[in-house]
Design an enzyme around this catalytic site. Structure first.
Site, short mmCIF file in Angstrom:
data_model
loop_
_atom_site.label_atom_id
_atom_site.label_comp_id
_atom_site.label_asym_id
_atom_site.label_seq_id
_atom_site.Cartn_x
_atom_site.Cartn_y
_atom_site.Cartn_z
N GLY A 209 7.55 1.09 1.04
CA GLY A 209 8.51 0.12 0.55
C GLY A 209 8.48 0.01 -0.97
O GLY A 209 8.30 0.99 -1.69
N SER A 210 8.63 -1.21 -1.47
CA SER A 210 8.84 -1.44 -2.90
C SER A 210 7.66 -1.04 -3.78
O SER A 210 7.79 -0.98 -5.01
CB SER A 210 9.18 -2.91 -3.14
OG SER A 210 10.39 -3.24 -2.49
N ILE A 211 6.49 -0.77 -3.19
CA ILE A 211 5.34 -0.29 -3.96
C ILE A 211 5.74 0.97 -4.76
O ILE A 211 5.25 1.21 -5.86
CB ILE A 211 4.17 0.04 -3.01
CG1 ILE A 211 3.67 -1.23 -2.32
CG2 ILE A 211 3.04 0.73 -3.74
CD1 ILE A 211 3.02 -2.23 -3.21
N ILE A 212 6.65 1.78 -4.22
CA ILE A 212 7.03 3.05 -4.82
C ILE A 212 7.95 2.87 -6.04
O ILE A 212 8.08 3.78 -6.87
CB ILE A 212 7.73 3.94 -3.76
CG1 ILE A 212 6.74 4.27 -2.64
CG2 ILE A 212 8.29 5.22 -4.35
CD1 ILE A 212 5.51 5.04 -3.09
#
Length: 555
Positions: free
Chosen positions: A291-294
């Protein structure tokens, strides 16, 4: 024949018989003493001489400060020789009482193995020395004791997934115990002994091979941080009514893992009734879409090309856009956003527009360089490498979803290492669960300038309006990113089931630690990474920095 001749005939007949018997005896004595001497000696030796093995002491596993995490303690195994097992009723009743084994089971074991002509069968393994002494005092014919070693884990469930455990024969079965089994195990000894008719050792004759104790193993784990991480993760999982949780603390300077914990855990000292799925170390075996970690690496790939600057802006109006036959959208229309604001509000629209403006391989290459899709180097059994598929030039929607962490999979440990690249001025280090005498040699994958720019952008996530605005570590500057991704089931993405994650770096001025927290399937009132995993990250990071006496940089 007259009477005198008859008497003489009988006399000589008896005399001849006596000579024959005496000759036979003399020959038998000669045969036994000279001709068959070797055979008889061998038969005698086989009845009194035994080549026995002596158990070796398994090496200790200790944390980086020398605190024992796995030690071997002496235990005994009770075994019987069915051919000699003829106990009195009262003795058998006492044996049943001491061992807890049913009378019928003991009798059946003896009968079955007697029929198979076996001389050795285990009755009960790994009993305490106290119980062994009680059994010995019964003095039951055919019952014997054999000294062995059993593994004991002082920290119990707190370190279970890192240390693993051994089986009844003291062979490693999981985790570190399995991976370093040969190093820890040592070598058994061999010696000739004389035993009496009931199998007791009378004396040692000759040592054929000395036992060699196993080597000790020093881990990179810090027991204090391990306890802190486990305590806070357990509280977070329970508070959010989640299925499981993972937390990792990494030293950015050396690549050493200082803590790695999983919930639910298990007690390695008593594994009775534990489901095998609880044995796996989810930090290295479980893969999911980050998810948004990337998003941090999407912006890093954009800055690397020079087409975008830290002060560049992206128009995300009207809050959604069509990519092919699909739609990418934000929760609301955020309008024009700077790069730091894109991370701050975690805009899918912002990162998708940036990724689509770059060459198709740019983002994929960035993710590959920071360690996604490859082994982390810790050599942990069962470690997964995840999935990072190269994006085809015309697959714009796949590229758009990759920019915010979908269409790929990674382990929590891979996420931790990727962020350690940003913390270590662009150098990717191999990770280690062993304490290192000197830092490992890394590979530069980003420029120091780019890494520092990304730390500055990620610091904005903790500012007002950011997805981590409620998270702070008093006295320290922190950079990081929240992540919330949908769980995948047999029929695709599942409703109301999420993976909440948080990765952070501190202190920003001189990065020392990367802390990752992943909580799977929270069923409480919150499911966003900043609200579920964020508080756990905050407590672990704050406590770890203070335990390690890291100087504050935001007084």
């Amino acid at each position: 024949m007259n009477k005198t001749a008859y008497i003489a005939w009988r006399f000589y007949l008896i005399l001849v018989l006596i000579f024959f018997v005496a000759g036979g005896l003399v020959w038998r004595v000669y045969d036994l003493a000279v001709v068959d001497q070797h055979f008889l000696r061998q038969q005698g030796d086989e009845r009194v001489l035994r080549l026995v093995s002596t158990s070796s002491f398994r090496g200790m596993i200790v944390d980086r400060n020398g605190f024992p995490l796995a030690v071997s303690t002496p235990v005994f195994s009770i075994w019987l020789n069915p051919d000699e097992f003829y106990p009195l009723d009262e003795d058998l009743a006492s044996l049943v009482h001491l061992t807890g084994i049913k009378r019928k089971h003991i009798v059946d074991i003896a009968k079955q193995n007697l029929a198979r002509k076996r001389e050795f069968v285990y009755l009960k393994r790994s009993v305490s020395p106290e119980l062994a002494n009680q059994v010995r005092r019964l003095n039951i014919p055919g019952i014997y004791l054999q000294q062995e070693y059993r593994r004991y884990y002082p920290e119990g469930e707190m370190t279970a997934h890192v240390i693993g455990f051994t089986n009844v024969d003291d062979n490693g079965q999981e985790a570190i115990e399995l991976n370093y089994n040969q190093w820890l195990q040592g070598e058994k000894g061999k010696k000739w002994v004389i035993k009496d008719r009931i199998g007791r050792v009378i004396s040692d004759l000759q040592t054929i091979q000395d036992e060699k104790p196993g080597h000790d193993l020093v881990l990179s784990i810090d027991r204090r941080l391990q306890y802190l991480a486990y305590r806070e993760l357990l509280a977070g999982v329970m508070q959010n009514k989640a299925a499981s949780g993972i937390a990792i603390v990494l030293d950015t300077r050396s690549g050493e893992i200082l803590a790695m914990v999983n919930v639910p855990s298990f007690n390695p000292n008593n594994r009775k009734g534990i489901r095998s799925e609880n044995f796996r170390n989810r930090a290295v075996t479980d893969i999911f879409e980050p998810g948004s970690i990337i998003k941090a690496f999407t912006l890093a790939s954009a800055l690397e090309t020079g087409r975008f600057k830290p002060d560049s802006v992206v128009d995300t109006s009207p809050g959604w856009m069509r990519v092919g036959h699909n739609v990418v959208k934000d929760k609301k229309n955020n309008g024009v956003l700077s790069l730091s604001q894109i991370l701050q509000v975690s805009s899918n629209m912002g990162v998708a527009k940036i990724a689509l403006a770059l060459p198709p391989d740019q983002l994929w290459d960035m993710l590959r360089r920071v360690g996604f899709g490859e082994n982390t180097g810790i050599g942990f059994p069962g470690e997964q490498v995840g999935v990072l598929t190269r994006v085809k030039p015309l697959a714009q929607f796949i590229l758009a979803t990759l920019s915010f962490g979908y269409g790929m999979s990674a382990t929590p440990l891979q996420m931790t290492r990727a962020y350690s690249v940003l913390a270590n001025e662009g150098v990717k280090l191999p990770l280690s669960l062993l304490k290192l005498d000197k830092p490992a040699t890394g590979e530069r994958v980003l420029t120091p300038k780019l890494a520092k720019q990304m730390l500055t952008l990620l610091e904005a996530v903790f500012a007002k309006g950011g997805t981590a605005e409620s998270i702070s570590v008093p006295g320290y500057r922190v950079a990081g990113k929240t992540g919330t991704s949908k769980m995948v089931g047999e029929e695709g993405y599942q409703k109301h089931r999420y993976i909440s994650s948080f990765v952070g770096i501190a202190p920003v001025s001189h990065p020392r630690l990367v802390v990752t927290v992943v909580i799977q399937d929270p069923q409480g009132k919150n499911y966003y990474g900043g609200l579920v995993s964020g508080p756990v990250f905050q407590k672990i990071m704050e406590g770890s920095l203070r335990i390690l006496d890291v100087p504050p940089d935001a007084l």
